[in-house]
Design an enzyme around this catalytic site. Structure first.
Site, PDB file in Angstrom:
ATOM      1  N   CYS A  95       0.835  -1.210   0.000  1.00  0.00           N
ATOM      2  CA  CYS A  95       0.000   0.000   0.000  1.00  0.00           C
ATOM      3  C   CYS A  95       0.875   1.267   0.000  1.00  0.00           C
ATOM      4  CB  CYS A  95      -0.992  -0.033   1.158  1.00  0.00           C
ATOM      5  SG  CYS A  95      -2.340   1.158   0.971  1.00  0.00           S
ATOM      6  N   HIS A 185      -3.594  -4.995   0.616  1.00  0.00           N
ATOM      7  CA  HIS A 185      -3.048  -5.416   1.910  1.00  0.00           C
ATOM      8  C   HIS A 185      -3.125  -6.934   2.041  1.00  0.00           C
ATOM      9  CE1 HIS A 185      -2.421  -1.607   4.163  1.00  0.00           C
ATOM     10  NE2 HIS A 185      -3.342  -1.141   3.336  1.00  0.00           N
ATOM     11  N   GLU A 187      -1.932  -8.690   4.219  1.00  0.00           N
ATOM     12  CA  GLU A 187      -1.975  -9.036   5.640  1.00  0.00           C
ATOM     13  C   GLU A 187      -3.357  -8.808   6.266  1.00  0.00           C
ATOM     14  OE1 GLU A 187      -0.988  -4.601   5.945  1.00  0.00           O
ATOM     15  OE2 GLU A 187      -1.054  -6.209   4.458  1.00  0.00           O
TER      16      GLU A 187
END
Length: 243
Positions: A95, A185, A187
């Site tokens: 990002c 993202h 994660e």
């Protein structure tokens, strides 16, 4: 050696209170792909930055800050990114990390003219021969969790576009064999994504969006997470020749 996460921001407070910060989420998704040491360095502080050769790889987190602010800590981080690139140390940008790597290496970042991209979004893979190793076992389309306003509007020289979305032309790119960056993202799981949508609901509504439908569509995105693990498995653990 160790894997160093360069922290550029904090998770949304409402989400962090329940789930912690980016560092723990990144470690969770990498899982057993990395058995070495982990270290986190907050680049916004005055502590000396690590050297490009101190790590087996670097991962740069997301941030609510904008690369366009050109804050002093961002300029220092950009200098480190150029050192990492020169040293050919593996680097993965997420990002804001995706954006600051592009800015540091000759690309350009600006507010996305197509608007805010937030929620679980379909990503389209671009065809290349050979296929980039971070896309191993990833289909031609996969879902990823996003939250951003800025965009890489111009890729750095020698970068290859790996994926796009309806709102984001440069959703993922690579530079050679050692630099891999994603606008989304990997994660974020579904719970984290729903937390971000709730935290940004007032902005989404002000911009004419529908946070309720976004919440209903927000889910885990294992295809996205696999790009991060593939980076560690194929670029960090087994460095490749330059593509």
């Amino acid at each position: 050696m160790r894997l160093i996460v360069l922290r550029t921001g904090n998770a949304a407070p409402e989400v962090a209170a329940r789930r912690g910060e980016f560092f723990s989420w990144i470690r969770r998704e990498v899982g057993d792909a990395w058995s070495g040491e982990w270290h986190e360095h907050d680049v916004r502080t005055d502590h000396p930055l690590p050297h490009a050769g101190e790590a087996s790889a670097f991962i740069i987190t997301g941030s609510s800050s904008s690369v366009t602010e050109r804050a002093p800590w961002m300029l220092r981080t950009e200098a480190l990114i150029r050192d990492i690139a020169d040293a050919k140390t593996p680097l993965f940008g997420i990002c804001f990390g995706h954006q600051i790597v592009a800015q540091a290496l000759g690309g350009a970042v600006a507010k996305n003219p197509r608007g805010r991209e937030i929620g679980t979004v379909e990503v389209q893979v671009h065809h290349h021969d050979p296929r980039d190793p971070i896309l191993e076992h990833v289909g031609e389309r996969f879902h990823a969790n996003h939250t951003h306003v800025d965009s890489v509007i111009q890729l750095p020289p020698n970068a290859r576009r790996l994926a796009s979305t309806a709102l984001e032309e440069n959703s993922a790119y690579s530079i050679g064999s050692h630099i891999k960056c994603v606008q989304f993202h990997p994660e974020f799981d579904g719970e984290v994504m729903r937390g971000y949508i709730s935290a940004r609901a007032h902005l989404i509504h002000a911009e004419g969006g529908d946070s309720t439908s976004m919440l209903a569509r927000a889910v885990d995105a294992p295809g996205s997470a696999s790009l991060l693990r593939n980076f560690v498995r194929h670029v960090v653990a087994r460095p490749l020749v330059t593509l």
